[in-house]
Write a protein that holds these residues in place. Structure first.
Motif: not given
Lengths: 434, 344
Positions: B327, B329-330, B333-334, B336-337, B340-341
């Motif tokens: 839960t 992570l959900l 999640g944003t 993380d995005k 990594s970019e």
């Protein structure tokens, strides 16, 4: 010393059942003494071996007498130190003690609020308290949901009773009190007490109590009601329910009154005796909190407050007992579904990331290619420039060479001419001389 | 009421335990025992006992004698006919009995047909299935979001296994059953119809049985590994030395020396069921009911049920700690995005 395991409410409640309404079960009469009347004793003996656990949360302003009351209640000195009035935030301090009375061992945890009511802005004062209570429920829930769990050895830290200390203003409850109690009434058993009750006169106290109770009712605050379903204690509990909130005085000092040493506070105008029921309600509080209802407080915490927390938490995570067509859904199915959902989501994320990565690589590649091309064209340009210059220079050189050769030709011609003219003049000279 | 209260400061401040702050005075902590007692008496107790053995070994009679009332299926079903059934079927009968204000819901699970066929292979399967089904039922209730205040407990707390008084050793069917079920339920083996053995024969038989049990790695109740403290160990060792109990059951009463006693009358004398010199029925009754009933339930709940639960949750790959992570992570999640970019 090894840790004393404590009896959690769960183990107790899993051994008993109310089966008055069971169908198909007929009552039988016994032809003689079987001996299972010793069952409650067997249960009690086991509990004695394991010990009991009780957790009290005291909420109240700094200096209102929380620590002193705890000391008086449990007849010991809990080694507390005075807190400052300048705490930036409300904090909770929990301390655990092992007490023993005859053969009963009690693991008591006293949680005090530090800095409650001291801040300028008290809007968030209740939050640390709510968070603490929820944390204890959460760790119990985590333990219960573990695969390999040891519930009967688990040190139950859930708050069983919350003593809310009301300032003896004599008028009414503060808004901080109402807000805090409203936030806590569905999470913990609240027992409001009027602190430092020796500053209020008897008549004022009576009015104050009525005012407080009516304010609580009109604001919908559910405080703990002493249980009335057990006949043995119903009568005393009903009376006590009428005396709420208890007006208490705490003291660990002893003063000699008559020919006895009693716990009291000595003033120039008299002695307030803690254990004198005419002076304050301390004895009532002790009776109710410990002697009569400790077990019920623990039971309510487990079967009502904890179950509510658990239900809300699980529903939040998306679990329910009935599926879309109102068919019963087991936790397992929901879990499997959630897990699949989670894995799918994870896979989707992974794919997304991979795609994004590939795209960026492509972009970078094309960027680099562009730069390369640019470089290449510049190189060509330079090369051309260089060739042009070279050609121009060659041209110049050629012209210069031409110039030079024409010049040398002319010089040669001139020299010849000169030489010819010289020889001509010489001849003339010779002729004269003859 | 004036017992002194002692303080042992735990953990944090070791120094203060030396300064010995013990003030004497009454607090009232021991009253919690009475509170507990009255709450449990009001709520009542549940006990589920299973009897396993070939027909004719006296299962129903023994259960009736134990609980001094007609609790067995035989006694409560009208027009009962003793039929040898083709397969092992389990029958449950429940009663509510009360003694001195203590109410107990007693459920007796009978297993007619066990060991009665010519080919008895896998005759324990229905019993195994039943025991596991009760654990499953309980587990499902426990995992509900909206739980009952008190989860009904139909788990088998005790299984009495009847050994015929052959005088020799354990038979293959005994070994198979005890091995398999000893892992999931508390078994109390007894020698049935023990009035066919003399005292010496009985002792030898018991010794050989104990050897057989040890040789096959069978642990019967009270299991050695669950003894919690030395006192319990001593008590249980004494019990372990005398299992299996040699019992005789009856519901008939006779006059002996002017007293009415439960017994079997034969031409050569009266076997007094409750006389420890004659048989060990009293020991069995004391163990099961008067001293270890709560312990039987606790072992079932804390050990057998937990073992089942671990196995079951592992089978279905249910790890709730995973869920807590998922839960988060959900929700996050944003974050993380973008991180990594930037690395790209």
């Amino acid at each position: 010393r090894e840790l004393l395991p404590s009896l959690t409410s769960a183990a107790l409640y899993h051994t008993t059942i109310g089966f008055r309404s069971d169908k198909g079960v007929r009552p039988l009469s016994l032809a003689g003494h079987v001996g299972f009347d010793s069952l409650p004793d067997q249960l009690v003996n086991k509990s004695i071996c394991q010990g009991f656990c009780f957790n009290i949360l005291c909420i109240g302003e700094t200096g209102i007498g929380k620590s002193t009351l705890m000391d008086t209640l449990f007849n010991t000195n809990f080694e507390n130190f005075e807190s400052s009035h300048f705490e930036p935030q409300v904090k909770l301090r929990a301390q655990t003690y092992d007490l023993q009375e005859s053969n009963v061992r009690l693991r008591l945890t006293v949680v005090n609020t530090v800095g409650f009511g001291d801040q300028m802005n008290k809007q968030e004062s209740y939050q640390p308290v709510v968070d603490y209570i929820d944390r204890q429920f959460e760790s119990y829930l985590q333990e219960e949901l573990k695969i390999k769990r040891s519930l009967h050895n688990y040190h139950d830290s859930r708050v069983h009773a919350c003593l809310y200390f009301i300032s003896p203003s004599g008028h009414s409850l503060k808004s901080l009190d109402l807000v805090t109690m409203k936030k806590l009434d569905s999470k913990v058993n609240i027992i409001p007490v009027i602190a430092k009750a020796d500053t209020i006169s008897k008549s004022e106290l009576h009015k104050f109590k009525i005012k407080i109770m009516s304010e609580l009712v009109s604001n919908g605050v559910q405080i703990y009601q002493f249980p009335l379903d057990d006949e043995t204690v119903a009568k005393v509990n009903t009376t006590m329910n009428g005396h709420l909130p208890f007006a208490v005085v705490g003291s660990t000092e002893e003063v000699s009154v008559g020919n006895k040493m009693v716990k009291a506070r000595q003033y120039p105008w008299g002695v307030v005796q803690v254990e004198n029921e005419n002076h304050c309600d301390f004895v009532k509080l002790r009776e109710m909190l410990i002697c009569v209802n400790m077990e019920d407080l623990r039971e309510q915490t487990h079967t009502r407050h904890y179950e509510l927390y658990r239900r809300c938490k699980l529903e939040e995570m998306g679990f329910k007992d009935t599926g879309p067509e109102s068919k019963p859904v087991s936790l397992q199915q929901t879990y499997e579904a959630k897990r699949q959902e989670f894995l799918v989501e994870l896979q989707k994320r992974e794919d997304e990331m991979r795609q994004m990565f590939v795209q960026r690589v492509k972009e970078k590649e094309s960027e680099l290619k562009e730069a390369e091309r640019e470089l290449q064209s510049r190189f060509e340009q330079l090369k051309r420039l260089h060739a042009d210059e070279k050609a121009a220079l060659e041209e110049k050189k050629r012209l210069l060479d031409e110039d030079q050769s024409s010049f040398s030709k002319r010089r040669a011609a001139a020299q010849l001419l000169q030489a010819q003219s010289l020889t001509a003049n010489g001849k003339k000279d010779k002729d004269r001389k003859k | 009421h004036n017992s002194p209260t002692f303080l042992f400061v735990y953990g944090l401040n070791k120094l203060s335990s030396e300064s010995g702050t013990d003030l004497f005075g009454y607090v009232g902590i021991e009253a919690v025992l009475d509170q507990m007692r009255s709450k449990t008496m009001k709520a009542g107790f549940e006990f589920n006992i299973m009897v396993v053995g070939q027909s004719g070994l006296g299962k129903s009679t023994l259960v009736n004698t134990l609980f001094k009332s007609k609790v067995s299926r035989k006694s409560c079903t009208p027009n009962y006919e003793e039929k040898i059934s083709k397969t092992v079927k389990l029958h449950t009968v429940s009663h509510v009995i009360e003694e001195k204000g203590v109410k107990m819901k007693l459920t007796v699970i009978d297993t007619p047909g066990f060991g009665d066929q010519i080919n008895n292979e896998n005759c324990w399967e229905p019993i195994l299935k039943y025991v596991n089904e009760q654990y499953e039922k309980y587990l499902r209730e426990e995992l509900h979001v909206n739980r009952k205040r008190r989860i009904p407990d139909s788990r088998v707390h005790c299984c009495i296994y009847f050994l015929p008084a052959t005088g020799h050793r354990l038979r293959p069917i005994d070994v198979e059953f005890l091995k398999r079920l000893g892992k999931i339920v508390s078994i109390v083996p007894i020698i049935a119809k023990a009035d066919t053995l003399t005292i010496e024969e009985r002792q030898e038989f018991k010794e050989r049985i104990r050897q057989d049990l040890a040789a096959n790695g069978i642990h019967v109740y009270p299991q050695k590994e669950y003894d919690e403290d030395p006192e319990e160990r001593i008590l249980n060792d004494r019990i372990r030395e005398s299992i299996p109990f040699a019992v005789v059951g009856t519901d008939k009463e006779h006059q002996v020396n002017g007293n009415k006693v439960l017994g079997r009358k034969t031409k050569w004398g009266i076997i007094e069921v409750e006389n420890v010199a004659h048989c060990e029925f009293a020991n069995l009754r004391d163990l099961l009911i008067r001293s270890h009933l709560q312990d039987l339930k606790d072992v079932t709940h804390n050990i057998h049920y937990e073992t089942y639960r671990v196995r079951r949750l592992n089978e279905s790959n249910m790890d709730f700690s995973e869920l807590g992570l998922s839960t988060w992570l959900l929700e996050n999640g944003t974050a993380d995005k973008w991180e990594s970019e930037s690395h790209l």
